[in-house]
Design an enzyme around this catalytic site. Structure first.
Site, PDB file in Angstrom:
ATOM      1  N   GLY A  63      15.843  23.535   3.587  1.00  0.00           N
ATOM      2  CA  GLY A  63      16.235  23.007   1.626  1.00  0.00           C
ATOM      3  C   GLY A  63      16.025  24.370   0.327  1.00  0.00           C
ATOM      4  N   GLY A 121      18.568  24.876  -1.771  1.00  0.00           N
ATOM      5  CA  GLY A 121      18.720  23.546  -3.060  1.00  0.00           C
ATOM      6  C   GLY A 121      18.205  24.865  -4.675  1.00  0.00           C
ATOM      7  N   GLY A 177      14.033  24.147  -3.937  1.00  0.00           N
ATOM      8  CA  GLY A 177      13.885  25.917  -2.280  1.00  0.00           C
ATOM      9  C   GLY A 177      13.966  26.659  -2.863  1.00  0.00           C
ATOM     10  CG  ASP A 220      21.310  17.787   9.823  1.00  0.00           C
ATOM     11  OD1 ASP A 220      20.143  17.264   9.647  1.00  0.00           O
ATOM     12  OD2 ASP A 220      22.465  16.557  10.088  1.00  0.00           O
ATOM     13  CB  SER A 236      10.102  12.048  -5.787  1.00  0.00           C
ATOM     14  OG  SER A 236      10.367  11.096  -7.466  1.00  0.00           O
ATOM     15  CE1 TYR A 255      15.711  11.292  -3.441  1.00  0.00           C
ATOM     16  CE2 TYR A 255      14.640  10.474  -5.124  1.00  0.00           C
ATOM     17  CZ  TYR A 255      14.839  11.600  -4.488  1.00  0.00           C
ATOM     18  OH  TYR A 255      13.965  12.944  -4.922  1.00  0.00           O
ATOM     19  CE  LYS A 262      11.864  13.180  -1.618  1.00  0.00           C
ATOM     20  NZ  LYS A 262      12.049  14.349  -0.095  1.00  0.00           N
ATOM     21  N   GLY A 314      11.475  14.272 -12.858  1.00  0.00           N
ATOM     22  CA  GLY A 314      12.759  14.312 -12.971  1.00  0.00           C
ATOM     23  C   GLY A 314      12.558  15.984 -13.196  1.00  0.00           C
ATOM     24  CB  ILE A 315      12.808  19.544 -11.259  1.00  0.00           C
ATOM     25  CG1 ILE A 315      12.011  18.334 -10.457  1.00  0.00           C
ATOM     26  CG2 ILE A 315      12.534  20.339 -10.872  1.00  0.00           C
ATOM     27  CD1 ILE A 315      11.988  19.144  -8.483  1.00  0.00           C
TER      28      ILE A 315
HETATM   29  P1  NAD Z   1      18.666  19.933  -4.291  1.00  0.00           P
HETATM   30  O1  NAD Z   1      19.793  19.154  -3.319  1.00  0.00           O
HETATM   31  O2  NAD Z   1      19.392  21.434  -5.259  1.00  0.00           O
HETATM   32  O3  NAD Z   1      17.965  20.875  -2.961  1.00  0.00           O
HETATM   33  C1  NAD Z   1      18.068  19.676  -1.317  1.00  0.00           C
HETATM   34  C2  NAD Z   1      18.440  20.867   0.127  1.00  0.00           C
HETATM   35  O4  NAD Z   1      18.339  20.122   1.010  1.00  0.00           O
HETATM   36  C3  NAD Z   1      20.316  21.300  -0.239  1.00  0.00           C
HETATM   37  O5  NAD Z   1      20.285  22.948  -0.488  1.00  0.00           O
HETATM   38  C4  NAD Z   1      20.393  20.492   0.935  1.00  0.00           C
HETATM   39  O6  NAD Z   1      21.118  21.705   1.416  1.00  0.00           O
HETATM   40  C5  NAD Z   1      19.508  20.526   1.395  1.00  0.00           C
HETATM   41  N1  NAD Z   1      19.360  19.544   2.637  1.00  0.00           N
HETATM   42  C6  NAD Z   1      20.125  18.755   2.199  1.00  0.00           C
HETATM   43  N2  NAD Z   1      19.936  17.574   3.662  1.00  0.00           N
HETATM   44  C7  NAD Z   1      20.012  18.407   4.235  1.00  0.00           C
HETATM   45  C8  NAD Z   1      19.757  18.202   5.910  1.00  0.00           C
HETATM   46  N3  NAD Z   1      20.207  17.215   6.494  1.00  0.00           N
HETATM   47  N4  NAD Z   1      19.307  20.065   6.319  1.00  0.00           N
HETATM   48  C9  NAD Z   1      18.998  20.617   6.130  1.00  0.00           C
HETATM   49  N5  NAD Z   1      18.780  20.578   4.765  1.00  0.00           N
HETATM   50  C10 NAD Z   1      19.668  19.619   4.200  1.00  0.00           C
HETATM   51  O7  NAD Z   1      17.692  19.462  -4.356  1.00  0.00           O
HETATM   52  P2  NAD Z   1      15.934  19.421  -5.293  1.00  0.00           P
HETATM   53  O8  NAD Z   1      17.041  19.019  -6.979  1.00  0.00           O
HETATM   54  O9  NAD Z   1      16.261  20.988  -4.875  1.00  0.00           O
HETATM   55  O10 NAD Z   1      15.382  18.643  -4.494  1.00  0.00           O
HETATM   56  C11 NAD Z   1      14.913  19.856  -3.795  1.00  0.00           C
HETATM   57  C12 NAD Z   1      13.200  18.147  -3.492  1.00  0.00           C
HETATM   58  O11 NAD Z   1      12.208  17.826  -4.285  1.00  0.00           O
HETATM   59  C13 NAD Z   1      14.285  17.161  -2.742  1.00  0.00           C
HETATM   60  O12 NAD Z   1      13.351  16.802  -1.397  1.00  0.00           O
HETATM   61  C14 NAD Z   1      14.076  15.817  -3.635  1.00  0.00           C
HETATM   62  O13 NAD Z   1      13.542  14.967  -3.557  1.00  0.00           O
HETATM   63  C15 NAD Z   1      12.830  16.447  -5.300  1.00  0.00           C
HETATM   64  N6  NAD Z   1      12.391  15.982  -6.308  1.00  0.00           N
HETATM   65  C16 NAD Z   1      13.603  16.598  -7.053  1.00  0.00           C
HETATM   66  C17 NAD Z   1      14.211  15.838  -8.283  1.00  0.00           C
HETATM   67  C18 NAD Z   1      14.953  16.464  -8.863  1.00  0.00           C
HETATM   68  O14 NAD Z   1      15.197  15.941 -10.109  1.00  0.00           O
HETATM   69  N7  NAD Z   1      16.251  17.538  -8.766  1.00  0.00           N
HETATM   70  C19 NAD Z   1      13.477  15.643  -8.853  1.00  0.00           C
HETATM   71  C20 NAD Z   1      11.917  14.656  -7.806  1.00  0.00           C
HETATM   72  C21 NAD Z   1      11.788  14.934  -6.486  1.00  0.00           C
END
Ligand code: NAD
Length: 243
Positions: A9, A12, A15, A50, A113, A141, A145, A170-171
């Site tokens: 990821g 993302g 990431g 994937d 999360s 979700y 998680k 929440g980030i």
């Molecule tokens: P994001 O969507 O920006 O990043 C997630 C990345 O995972 C994306 O680049 C996506 O392409 C990749 N991805 C999704 N499905 C995939 C698959 N099947 N195979 C390979 N790659 C795949 O999300 P984020 O905001 O950076 O969140 C990162 C993590 O933090 C997640 O696990 C999320 O559950 C957790 N989280 C996020 C928040 C928030 O507020 N953003 C809060 C708590 C926890």
């Protein structure tokens, strides 16, 4: 110890912050695995695949001789597909764990999360990591998680693999594509006139740089001796803000 890092990821929001932090501190072996490619850096290897396909993730871990994995991937939090959450967050996380074990990876840090302990209505005050998962999760979700987190923590110790889970709230911060765009949408739809509670509800948010730093620290410090292995940790900024 010199590690061969894999950020799942890594294209993302969180990431990418982790990848940049590792690049900045001079790490020379960084690989990203993601279903899309948004960044093209000379110094890192990129696998587009994937994680719900075992061969995709296994090949990447094997070929790059990965020693430390940070798994941040999850489908977007838009509630569109329950099936996709199960496929990626649970089946995909199983694949990551199996590929780590089969290839002798030493460390696995999972982005969980804070919502894994929230049922959608009960007050959570001064909650720490001893809080149990709720009997019924607020949504799929949160449920997936929690299921992914459980799998990761249960895998601790298998074939020498050390694991831990980080639970940000929440980030927010630069390059966020979910939180702030979500607030703007709510405003555009005129939904801000509704209020739940008396404005004394508190909720924490996690600044993305702190969140990324927590991942880097976790992967550096993960060990049996300091009792971090097999554990989950909430990641917050300290003082909650009115929500
Ligand atoms: P994001 O969507 O920006 O990043 C997630 C990345 O995972 C994306 O680049 C996506 O392409 C990749 N991805 C999704 N499905 C995939 C698959 N099947 N195979 C390979 N790659 C795949 O999300 P984020 O905001 O950076 O969140 C990162 C993590 O933090 C997640 O696990 C999320 O559950 C957790 N989280 C996020 C928040 C928030 O507020 N953003 C809060 C708590 C926890």
């Amino acid at each position: 110890m010199v590690e061969n890092y894999l950020i799942i990821g890594g294209d993302g929001f969180v990431g990418r912050w982790i990848v940049e932090m590792l690049i900045k501190r001079g790490e020379t072996s960084i690989t990203v695995f993601d279903i899309v490619q948004r960044y093209f850096d000379k110094e890192i290897k990129h696998y587009q695949g994937d994680l719900s396909n075992y061969d995709d993730i296994n090949e990447c871990i094997k070929k790059e001789n990965i020693t430390a994995v940070i798994h941040t991937a999850s489908p977007p939090h838009d509630g569109k597909s329950e099936e996709l959450f199960w496929k990626v967050n649970v089946e995909g996380t199983k694949n990551v764990i199996e590929a780590c074990i089969n290839n002798g990876v030493k460390k696995l840090v999972y982005t969980s999360s804070s919502s894994v302990v929230y049922d959608g209505y009960s007050e959570l005050i001064n909650t720490d990591e001893t809080a149990p998962y709720p009997e019924k999760h607020m949504n799929v979700y949160n449920e997936t998680k929690a299921a992914g987190e459980k799998l990761v923590l249960e895998a601790n110790g298998r074939n020498g693999l050390l694991t831990c889970a980080l639970r940000p709230c929440g980030i927010f911060g630069p390059n966020d594509r979910q939180a702030i765009p979500g607030f703007i949408k709510v405003m555009e739809l005129g939904q801000t006139k509704y209020q739940i509670g008396n404005n004394e509800n508190f909720v924490d948010w996690t600044y993305v740089e702190n969140c990324a730093y927590a991942h880097v620290l976790a992967v550096d410090k993960l060990s049996v001796e300091n009792q971090t292995a097999g554990e989950a940790f909430f990641i917050t900024n300290g003082t909650p803000v009115p929500f």
